[in-house]
Design a protein around this motif. Structure first.
Motif, PDB file in Angstrom:
ATOM      1  N   PRO A  97       3.417  -1.763  -0.590  1.00  0.00           N
ATOM      2  CA  PRO A  97       3.294  -0.735  -1.646  1.00  0.00           C
ATOM      3  C   PRO A  97       3.197   0.705  -1.144  1.00  0.00           C
ATOM      4  CG  PRO A  97       1.887  -2.609  -2.122  1.00  0.00           C
ATOM      5  CD  PRO A  97       2.405  -2.823  -0.735  1.00  0.00           C
ATOM      6  N   MET A  98       2.671   0.921   0.079  1.00  0.00           N
ATOM      7  CA  MET A  98       2.474   2.284   0.595  1.00  0.00           C
ATOM      8  C   MET A  98       1.717   3.134  -0.421  1.00  0.00           C
ATOM      9  SD  MET A  98       6.177   2.783   2.511  1.00  0.00           S
ATOM     10  CE  MET A  98       5.969   4.513   2.886  1.00  0.00           C
ATOM     11  N   MET A  99       0.506   2.689  -0.733  1.00  0.00           N
ATOM     12  CA  MET A  99      -0.331   3.375  -1.720  1.00  0.00           C
ATOM     13  C   MET A  99      -0.960   4.624  -1.116  1.00  0.00           C
ATOM     14  SD  MET A  99      -0.130   1.668  -4.520  1.00  0.00           S
ATOM     15  CE  MET A  99      -1.497   2.450  -5.348  1.00  0.00           C
ATOM     16  N   ASP A 100      -0.821   5.730  -1.826  1.00  0.00           N
ATOM     17  CA  ASP A 100      -1.312   7.010  -1.320  1.00  0.00           C
ATOM     18  C   ASP A 100      -2.187   7.696  -2.363  1.00  0.00           C
ATOM     19  OD1 ASP A 100      -1.570   8.943   0.635  1.00  0.00           O
ATOM     20  OD2 ASP A 100       0.566   9.429   0.726  1.00  0.00           O
ATOM     21  N   PHE A 101      -3.009   8.593  -1.887  1.00  0.00           N
ATOM     22  CA  PHE A 101      -3.935   9.364  -2.720  1.00  0.00           C
ATOM     23  C   PHE A 101      -3.411  10.786  -2.865  1.00  0.00           C
ATOM     24  CE2 PHE A 101      -5.149   9.024   1.709  1.00  0.00           C
ATOM     25  CZ  PHE A 101      -5.063  10.343   2.118  1.00  0.00           C
ATOM     26  N   SER A 137       2.656   5.258  -5.407  1.00  0.00           N
ATOM     27  CA  SER A 137       3.299   4.295  -4.498  1.00  0.00           C
ATOM     28  C   SER A 137       4.448   5.013  -3.807  1.00  0.00           C
ATOM     29  CB  SER A 137       3.828   3.070  -5.250  1.00  0.00           C
ATOM     30  OG  SER A 137       4.714   2.341  -4.411  1.00  0.00           O
ATOM     31  N   ARG A 138       4.289   5.294  -2.514  1.00  0.00           N
ATOM     32  CA  ARG A 138       5.354   6.006  -1.788  1.00  0.00           C
ATOM     33  C   ARG A 138       6.622   5.152  -1.670  1.00  0.00           C
ATOM     34  NH1 ARG A 138       3.546  11.008  -2.569  1.00  0.00           N
ATOM     35  NH2 ARG A 138       1.553  11.370  -1.536  1.00  0.00           N
ATOM     36  N   GLY A 236      -2.722  16.609   3.574  1.00  0.00           N
ATOM     37  CA  GLY A 236      -3.597  15.548   4.050  1.00  0.00           C
ATOM     38  C   GLY A 236      -3.240  14.169   3.544  1.00  0.00           C
ATOM     39  N   VAL A 237      -2.193  14.062   2.705  1.00  0.00           N
ATOM     40  CA  VAL A 237      -1.799  12.751   2.210  1.00  0.00           C
ATOM     41  C   VAL A 237      -1.271  11.901   3.370  1.00  0.00           C
ATOM     42  CG1 VAL A 237      -1.277  13.622  -0.094  1.00  0.00           C
ATOM     43  CG2 VAL A 237       0.540  13.532   1.634  1.00  0.00           C
ATOM     44  N   THR A 238      -1.183  10.600   3.137  1.00  0.00           N
ATOM     45  CA  THR A 238      -0.703   9.704   4.192  1.00  0.00           C
ATOM     46  C   THR A 238       0.774   9.923   4.473  1.00  0.00           C
ATOM     47  OG1 THR A 238      -2.325   8.069   3.468  1.00  0.00           O
ATOM     48  CG2 THR A 238      -0.584   7.296   4.929  1.00  0.00           C
ATOM     49  N   LEU A 272      -3.496   3.293   1.543  1.00  0.00           N
ATOM     50  CA  LEU A 272      -4.644   2.646   0.917  1.00  0.00           C
ATOM     51  C   LEU A 272      -4.435   1.139   0.791  1.00  0.00           C
ATOM     52  CD1 LEU A 272      -5.274   5.291  -1.899  1.00  0.00           C
ATOM     53  CD2 LEU A 272      -6.636   4.951   0.181  1.00  0.00           C
ATOM     54  N   LYS A 273      -5.514   0.425   0.993  1.00  0.00           N
ATOM     55  CA  LYS A 273      -5.473  -1.043   0.932  1.00  0.00           C
ATOM     56  C   LYS A 273      -6.724  -1.543   0.219  1.00  0.00           C
ATOM     57  CE  LYS A 273      -7.211  -0.980   5.675  1.00  0.00           C
ATOM     58  NZ  LYS A 273      -7.284   0.489   5.658  1.00  0.00           N
ATOM     59  N   PRO A 274      -6.722  -2.805  -0.213  1.00  0.00           N
ATOM     60  CA  PRO A 274      -7.900  -3.324  -0.918  1.00  0.00           C
ATOM     61  C   PRO A 274      -9.182  -3.125  -0.114  1.00  0.00           C
ATOM     62  CG  PRO A 274      -6.075  -4.861  -1.117  1.00  0.00           C
ATOM     63  CD  PRO A 274      -5.641  -3.804  -0.138  1.00  0.00           C
ATOM     64  N   GLY A 275     -10.214  -2.664  -0.804  1.00  0.00           N
ATOM     65  CA  GLY A 275     -11.503  -2.428  -0.176  1.00  0.00           C
ATOM     66  C   GLY A 275     -11.743  -0.991   0.238  1.00  0.00           C
TER      67      GLY A 275
END
Length: 293
Positions: A97-101, A137-138, A236-238, A272-275
């Motif tokens: 997913p490549m989840m980013d903030f 989601s990148r 500062g994003v991933t 970002l990942k679970p947890g």
């Protein structure tokens, strides 16, 4: 061309702090609105605001964000851009997913206004500011590079359920302070490590320019009370890529470069990942903490 002017800021004393009460309305998102973020993504400064829709409902005080399955993510890609069906099918086993903030300053319209009214330099409408995260989601966003209109998938990448966590506080500037942004620093931590930290004054657009950009994109070039705008994220994003890397990718066929980039996300531990615990702080504008699940 709008041009770029450093916005002025002010403190809470020139307005009212109250509860943020989102209503039904459009949510618009601005892209590439901080100079350092533009550099870290190998991008060029846009002449006018990049605006697209964010089709996710704001959720106040949200304490968790669910990471969608790849099946859910890719179904939305194909729904938004059916021409990608074969390419998505070929890539699906390689993707994560490549989840980013993206910590952001949000704007709520409290009065209607039109683009022509904004361009006539009339007083800005009543607005309020709040803390938000434009969760992305990148993987879905990068799929946009395979299409004629990348912003269709920029929108899709930020529009899944739960991708719009917001703080509970709204600051409504007084009439004479509506051309000023709140004087706050946006700071985001992941598992206690600072990942983003920049003052809102680093935005490359003023409040009027932000509203003009959104109004130019809006139906009938009119913003309505209840509409929301997220104004872009600081550095500062991933997701980061240098201009040189971007040029290298640009020299390759898209069917080669995009899969190579997407595959690189599998090995980046900062997505970002679970947890993972995400903590957001906007000083007197509020705080928000949520966990990825």
């Amino acid at each position: 061309m709008i041009g770029h002017t450093m916005p002025l800021t002010t403190g809470p004393q020139e307005g009212t702090l109250q509860d943020f009460l989102p209503t039904t309305g459009f949510a618009y998102a601005l892209g590439l609105a901080y100079a350092d973020h533009i550099r870290e993504t190998g991008s060029e400064t846009p002449e006018t605001p990049i605006v697209f829709l964010k089709n996710a409902a704001p959720k106040l005080g949200q304490d968790s964000v669910v990471i969608p399955t790849m099946e859910t993510l890719l179904r939305a890609v194909i729904s938004a851009e059916p021409s990608l069906c074969e390419r998505v099918d070929a890539l699906k086993d390689q993707l994560v997913p490549m989840m980013d903030f993206e910590i952001e300053l949000g704007v709520q319209l409290l009065e209607d206004c039109t683009l022509s009214e904004l361009q006539a330099a009339k007083q800005l409408p009543m607005i309020g500011y709040f803390l938000a995260n434009d969760v992305t989601s990148r993987t879905v966003q990068m799929m946009g590079e395979l299409t004629r209109d990348r912003y269709v998938l920029w929108s899709a990448s930020k529009s899944y359920d739960g991708f719009f966590p917001c703080g509970r506080t709204l600051w409504v500037p007084d009439a004479e302070a509506r051309d000023l942004l709140p004087a706050v620093r946006l700071e985001l931590k992941v598992n206690g490590k600072i990942r983003q930290s920049e003052p809102v004054s680093s935005l490359i657009y003023t409040p009027r320019q932000i509203l003009e950009g959104a109004a130019a994109f809006a139906p009938d070039q009119k913003l309505r009370a209840g509409d929301l705008i997220v104004t872009g994220t600081p550095a500062g994003v991933t997701f980061q890529i240098s201009a040189e890397q971007k040029a290298t990718f640009a020299s390759m066929p898209l069917d080669v470069s995009i899969p190579k980039f997407l595959e690189s996300g599998r090995n980046n531990p900062d997505y970002l990942k679970p947890g993972d615990l995400v903590e957001m702080d906007a000083e007197w504008l509020g705080q928000l903490t949520f966990t990825m699940t």
